[in-house]
Scaffold this motif. Structure first.
Motif, PDB file in Angstrom:
ATOM      1  N   ASP A 134       0.846  -1.187   0.000  1.00 38.05           N
ATOM      2  CA  ASP A 134       0.000   0.000   0.000  1.00 38.05           C
ATOM      3  C   ASP A 134       0.886   1.243   0.000  1.00 38.05           C
ATOM      4  O   ASP A 134       1.573   1.531   0.970  1.00 38.05           O
ATOM      5  N   ARG A 135       0.830   1.972  -1.117  1.00 38.66           N
ATOM      6  CA  ARG A 135       1.729   3.108  -1.256  1.00 38.66           C
ATOM      7  C   ARG A 135       1.515   4.173  -0.182  1.00 38.66           C
ATOM      8  O   ARG A 135       2.437   4.894   0.190  1.00 38.66           O
ATOM      9  N   GLY A 140       7.911   7.660   3.719  1.00 41.65           N
ATOM     10  CA  GLY A 140       9.023   7.888   4.627  1.00 41.65           C
ATOM     11  C   GLY A 140       9.726   6.634   5.110  1.00 41.65           C
ATOM     12  O   GLY A 140      10.780   6.711   5.731  1.00 41.65           O
ATOM     13  N   LEU A 141       9.174   5.476   4.840  1.00 38.76           N
ATOM     14  CA  LEU A 141       9.858   4.245   5.261  1.00 38.76           C
ATOM     15  C   LEU A 141      11.036   3.968   4.338  1.00 38.76           C
ATOM     16  O   LEU A 141      10.965   4.205   3.139  1.00 38.76           O
ATOM     17  N   GLY A 159      11.643   2.096  -0.466  1.00 34.93           N
ATOM     18  CA  GLY A 159      12.048   3.492  -0.430  1.00 34.93           C
ATOM     19  C   GLY A 159      11.452   4.232  -1.601  1.00 34.93           C
ATOM     20  O   GLY A 159      11.221   3.627  -2.655  1.00 34.93           O
ATOM     21  N   ASP A 160      11.176   5.522  -1.451  1.00 34.50           N
ATOM     22  CA  ASP A 160      10.585   6.320  -2.528  1.00 34.50           C
ATOM     23  C   ASP A 160       9.265   5.733  -3.011  1.00 34.50           C
ATOM     24  O   ASP A 160       8.947   5.824  -4.202  1.00 34.50           O
TER      25      ASP A 160
END
Lengths: 227, 227
Positions: A134-135, A140-141, A159-160
């Motif tokens: 789930d985007r 931030g993770l 990431g991103d």
DNA sequence: CAGAATCCCATTCGATACTG
DNA sequence: CAGTATCGAATGGGATTCTG
């Protein structure tokens, strides 16, 4: 002697200009798309493919690999010394089929008839992570998670807002998740079975940053059921 | 007498939790996905389906419709008076399969083996427009294009970077495009055959705002070839 | 027209055995 | 291990016929 069978994908089933129909000529035969799925995270050997596709016979696997090679979806390659083993590897076009399988998987998961607790190959679990994360939950993770699923290793890099997955052993992962088979991980990511229970009874092992691993396990979401 | 065959989709081919595998259980049999494609723009009758799927036999079509109904992809419905005819209509889940077919079609069109000049059903042409229109080329365009393809009528509404397509006759279209079959339109949209030639030799007719129709014909782009 | 039922052939599949 | 070869069984699908 036959008059040289024309180049064909199992014999031109449909006579239809529709792209979907042509896609089905290439990938629509039984087992074919699952063979491609197993190659999606990198080259595999014949025996590895067979082990990941319970129920497929040597004959059918051989036939499908041959047809896919003719169609240009994969190539046969012999690894350099000293390995000297033959592997099957997707072409650029073959790798481009990932969104097709993702859409099909996402659609199928909307059905209540879908049973996520059946046996599962390591590759198909790792691919499902790419489909189902789930985007909105990954803002931030920034994790690197190593996986060891019954001896097959993968690295997932979060990431991103993306989640690439490759085969290999992570150098310095945020956490490492080990399990004897992929079904245990399906229980963790999709069925929401408590980690403690899986560790106690199913051979799940979490190493490294445990809190990060738990957050990671929480970013996956099956789609809403439509049927 | 048989002991009540269990509810099954043609016999559970794979034993695999992967969503892709379950999707294939439902849609992966020969002809099945093309039947769904033909229903994607609204309910159809048995004979219409058969006419749109050259090569399918009555037996196979009957079987596929039955299996898809069991699986929950479509329902059988009798139209109200005075029509009194039976039609097949996708369920909400069935309609949700459109992206699956789009991805498969887009992928297949990346192959040089794909021949866009084979015969084509009206529905599959109209669906391909939704897949292949170039969002960058439609900025600010606002057209309603009526289609008449061998007697089947559709309305495509271009606006807000979207391109919904429904069956029906447009009330006040920007332009209307008529052709005896869908292949003529494939030549127009994808092969770039000049309009004049198609009008002269292939029965293409453009009514209304001719300039708008020509601009419309220019927004479609096949994907780059990877193989 | 909209299917269901029957017939029958061709293909496909899976199991087993075999080979370099 | 990486396939090939062979064979019997199951399935698939086209053609035809029948029915409401």
């Amino acid at each position: 002697m036959e008059l040289q069978k024309e180049t064909k994908l199992h014999g031109r089933w449909y006579d239809d200009a529709c792209g979907t129909a042509f896609g089905l000529e290439v990938l629509g035969e039984r087992w074919t798309m699952l063979v491609v799925r197993e190659l999606m995270l990198g080259p595999r050997r014949f025996s590895g493919l067979r082990a990941s596709l319970p129920g497929i016979s040597a004959k059918v696997l051989t036939e499908r690999l041959g047809t896919l090679e003719e169609a240009g979806v994969l190539t046969r390659r012999t690894l350099e010394e000293p390995a000297q083993v033959q592997v099957y590897e997707l072409t650029e076009w073959g790798y481009a089929a990932e969104p097709v399988m993702q859409e099909l998987g996402r659609w199928a998961a909307m059905s209540s008839g879908h049973d996520p607790m059946l046996p599962l190959s390591p590759v198909s679990l790792m691919l499902s992570l790419r489909t189902m994360f789930d985007r909105r939950k990954v803002e931030g993770l920034d994790f690197v998670i190593g996986f060891d699923i019954g001896g097959e290793t993968f690295i997932a890099t979060l990431g991103d807002g993306a989640l690439p997955v490759v085969r290999g052993k992570a150098e310095a992962p945020t956490a490492t998740i080990r399990a004897p088979n992929a079904t245990v991980l399906a229980a963790l990511f999709y069925a929401g079975v408590p980690v403690a229970e899986l560790e106690r009874e199913m051979g799940l092992v979490i190493e490294g940053d445990r809190a990060a691993a738990m957050r990671f396990a929480d970013i996956f979401e099956l789609p809403e059921k439509l049927a």
